[in-house]
Design a protein around this motif. Structure first.
Motif, short mmCIF file in Angstrom:
data_model
loop_
_atom_site.label_atom_id
_atom_site.label_comp_id
_atom_site.label_asym_id
_atom_site.label_seq_id
_atom_site.Cartn_x
_atom_site.Cartn_y
_atom_site.Cartn_z
N VAL A 23 83.91 60.15 -21.42
CA VAL A 23 83.54 58.98 -22.23
C VAL A 23 83.30 59.47 -23.65
O VAL A 23 82.46 60.34 -23.89
N VAL A 24 84.05 58.90 -24.60
CA VAL A 24 84.02 59.36 -25.99
C VAL A 24 83.40 58.27 -26.87
O VAL A 24 83.78 57.09 -26.78
N PHE A 25 82.45 58.66 -27.72
CA PHE A 25 81.82 57.76 -28.67
C PHE A 25 82.23 58.12 -30.09
O PHE A 25 82.53 59.27 -30.39
N GLY A 26 82.22 57.12 -30.98
CA GLY A 26 82.45 57.35 -32.40
C GLY A 26 83.90 57.34 -32.82
O GLY A 26 84.22 57.78 -33.93
N GLY A 27 84.78 56.81 -31.95
CA GLY A 27 86.20 56.85 -32.26
C GLY A 27 86.78 55.55 -32.78
O GLY A 27 87.99 55.31 -32.61
N ASP A 28 85.97 54.72 -33.45
CA ASP A 28 86.46 53.41 -33.88
C ASP A 28 87.62 53.49 -34.87
O ASP A 28 88.43 52.56 -34.95
N THR A 29 87.72 54.56 -35.62
CA THR A 29 88.81 54.68 -36.60
C THR A 29 90.01 55.44 -36.04
O THR A 29 91.01 55.62 -36.76
N LEU A 30 89.94 55.89 -34.81
CA LEU A 30 91.07 56.60 -34.22
C LEU A 30 92.24 55.66 -33.95
O LEU A 30 92.05 54.50 -33.60
N THR A 31 93.43 56.17 -34.08
CA THR A 31 94.61 55.42 -33.70
C THR A 31 94.86 55.60 -32.20
O THR A 31 94.30 56.50 -31.56
#
Length: 297
Positions: A23-31
């Motif tokens: 589970v990865v957090f903080g990736g809102d700007t990832l494509t």
């Protein structure tokens, strides 16, 4: 960019059982391309990214990736992420709380129960009720499983294609002992089922007192075999309730991952009213294993 992650074992109460999940957090700007690369790096059945929601009723949005592609819905990422959000205080507080996760398939209601001294338990309700696709060729199914056509089928149940958001070929076997005899032909499956409505295989058999056992093979998702598959279990629960001879709530305990040495326990249920399935639920425990950070370009 630094991303925070946690790993869990889902559909188990014991570490190093069940189905591992990142589970990865903080990736809102990832494509999507970056997310897919990260999922390949973890190389687990699924990696889930927790993001800000776009639907007003959702607590969080999640995107789910196998090593091979993105999925609109999956059970063990939903259950595991729900348990983790509650454990980290990122969900409503309480011993029994409900909230909604936004997934590609739509809003997915989840309920998390916390019992002192036990791992977190979460149950999802599917966003899409069972849908049937074209019936698969029994001979082709048997061939890719390394079995004889006569070993497939149980009572009135035959191989059929069903989806509660992700399509699967549900394959009943005549005896649970046949599960260990499956010799899956990945290349044959890709050749015979290329372009099919469903090309992932959920093979199951009935045990004692309503218990079910299953294995799942999905080379089209980049998964040789999966220790626990909530989306397939949901499709199975919906199909079995659809084909039952009575209305009411139908429930089963399902064991998966035994042959892989990662035993998993899934609790599945479906409500049927007026001959139609009105709800399907999948639940299980999750155990937190590790956490850390990594950089993503």
């Amino acid at each position: 960019m630094t991303l925070r992650f946690h790993t869990l074992d889902v559909f188990t109460t014991q570490p190093f059982g069940g189905n591992p999940l990142a589970v990865v957090f903080g990736g809102d700007t990832l494509t999507a391309v970056q997310m897919q690369r990260i999922a390949r790096e973890f190389n687990l059945s699924e990696t889930v990214f927790v993001l800000a929601p776009t639907l007003p009723q959702a607590l969080h949005r999640v995107r789910i990736f196998t090593p091979g592609r993105e999925l609109p819905f999956a059970g063990h990422p939903t259950v595991g992420a729900a348990c983790l959000l509650a454990e980290l205080g990122l969900a409503p507080k309480g011993a029994d709380v409900s909230f909604v996760l936004e997934e590609g398939v739509g809003p997915v209601p989840v309920r998390v129960r916390c019992t002192p001294g036990e791992p977190m338990y979460a149950e999802l309700s599917v966003a899409k009720l069972p849908e049937y696709g074209p019936a698969p060729d029994v001979g082709a199914v048997a061939a890719v499983l390394g079995l004889e056509p006569g070993e497939l089928g149980s009572g009135a149940e035959a191989p059929r294609a069903v989806s509660c958001g992700v399509p699967f070929v549900l394959v009943p076997l005549r005896a649970p002992e046949l599960l260990a005899a499956v010799d899956f032909d990945a290349a044959g499956a890709r050749q015979r089922f290329a372009g099919a409505w469903a090309s992932s295989f959920y093979v199951y058999a009935r045990g004692y007192e309503g218990e079910l056992r299953a294995r799942m093979f999905a080379t089209d998702m980049g998964i040789a075999e999966d220790p626990a598959t909530g989306s397939a279990a949901a499709a199975l629960a919906g199909a079995l309730a659809s084909e039952a001879d009575r209305d009411g709530t139908h429930a089963w305990t399902l064991h998966q991952g035994v042959e892989m040495g990662r035993p998993s326990v899934l609790h599945i249920a479906a409500d049927r009213v007026g001959g139609q399935v009105s709800a399907v639920r999948v639940g299980g425990h999750s155990v937190l294993i590790a956490d850390g950070t990594f950089g993503a370009a």
